[in-house]
Design an enzyme around this catalytic site. Sequence first.
Site, short mmCIF file in Angstrom:
data_model
loop_
_atom_site.label_atom_id
_atom_site.label_comp_id
_atom_site.label_asym_id
_atom_site.label_seq_id
_atom_site.Cartn_x
_atom_site.Cartn_y
_atom_site.Cartn_z
N ARG A 50 0.84 -1.19 0.00
CA ARG A 50 0.00 0.00 0.00
C ARG A 50 0.87 1.25 0.00
O ARG A 50 1.93 1.27 0.63
CB ARG A 50 -0.90 0.01 1.23
CG ARG A 50 -1.90 -1.12 1.23
CD ARG A 50 -2.76 -1.10 2.47
NE ARG A 50 -2.01 -1.52 3.66
CZ ARG A 50 -2.59 -1.85 4.81
NH1 ARG A 50 -3.90 -1.80 4.94
NH2 ARG A 50 -1.87 -2.22 5.85
N ASP A 52 0.52 5.42 0.84
CA ASP A 52 -0.35 6.33 1.58
C ASP A 52 -0.87 7.45 0.68
O ASP A 52 -0.40 7.63 -0.46
CB ASP A 52 0.43 6.90 2.76
CG ASP A 52 -0.48 7.30 3.92
OD1 ASP A 52 -1.71 7.18 3.79
OD2 ASP A 52 0.05 7.72 4.97
N ARG A 197 9.38 7.87 5.22
CA ARG A 197 9.13 9.28 5.52
C ARG A 197 9.68 9.68 6.89
O ARG A 197 10.17 10.80 7.07
CB ARG A 197 7.63 9.58 5.42
CG ARG A 197 7.11 9.50 3.97
CD ARG A 197 5.60 9.48 3.92
NE ARG A 197 5.02 10.65 4.58
CZ ARG A 197 3.74 10.75 4.91
NH1 ARG A 197 2.90 9.73 4.68
NH2 ARG A 197 3.28 11.83 5.48
#
Length: 264
Positions: A50, A52, A197
């Site tokens: 996945r 974001d 991140r």
Amino acid sequence: MRNICVKVSYDGAGFNGFQSQPYGRTVQDEIEKAIKHLTGEDIIIIGSGRTDAGVHAMGQVFNFHTSSTIPTVRWAIALNTRLPKDIVILDAWDVPNIFHSRRSAKRKTYRYSIDLGKFPDVFARSYRFHHPTKLDVVAMAEGLAYLVGRHDFTSFTSIRSTKPHHVRTVYEAYFEREGDALHMYITGNGFLYNMVRVIMGTLLWVGQGKLKPEDMKRILDGKSRALAGPTAMPHGLMLVNVEYGDPYELTEPPSAAVDDEDDE
């Protein structure tokens, strides 16, 4: 029943992430609608992981099972004519029924991009985080090196992570300069929620002199999100590539080389 694997790129700015969810536009929903329009089948695609909201992909991979007789070489063109312009299918190929785009994956590479120019590049601002003040890139690269190897990355994932464990292997990680753009490339067997991140946000503190390069090891060993820096903005992150072994060599269910689903 055929199993088809697909490589897709997308601009994540207009999506609430890759995976289907109750609210917001998602890449998965758009692709499944296109397949439904093309074949009439209600198919749920299996993504390699996945991404974001706001995160982009050059080389996301998914697979799906279909009864359609459409030739494999026609899938990319057929889907692209039915998809919005911020999603582009790059390739499609047949794989054994045992193939699973997430569990069969061996390596994934992400890139985080920073714009170091005095003013943001108007043509790249959707894909780079603008940081106009000086960064010590040498120190950032030194700090990044501490993360290569097999480690518990609890300090570098969101406190909202629901994974049973946070051990991952980073195979390589490095910085590359391209004009005013600074790219961080990181390759591993899997990534946790916001992991890249948070790593980038912490390295920015190193680049600003708020942390020393060796603090990256201290933070890693501390296994606490509170020790690391902020989570960098999503628009600078790109899923570059997902690598597999030869799917035709699979003789038993894959052992989940990427053992938990990515949540970047």
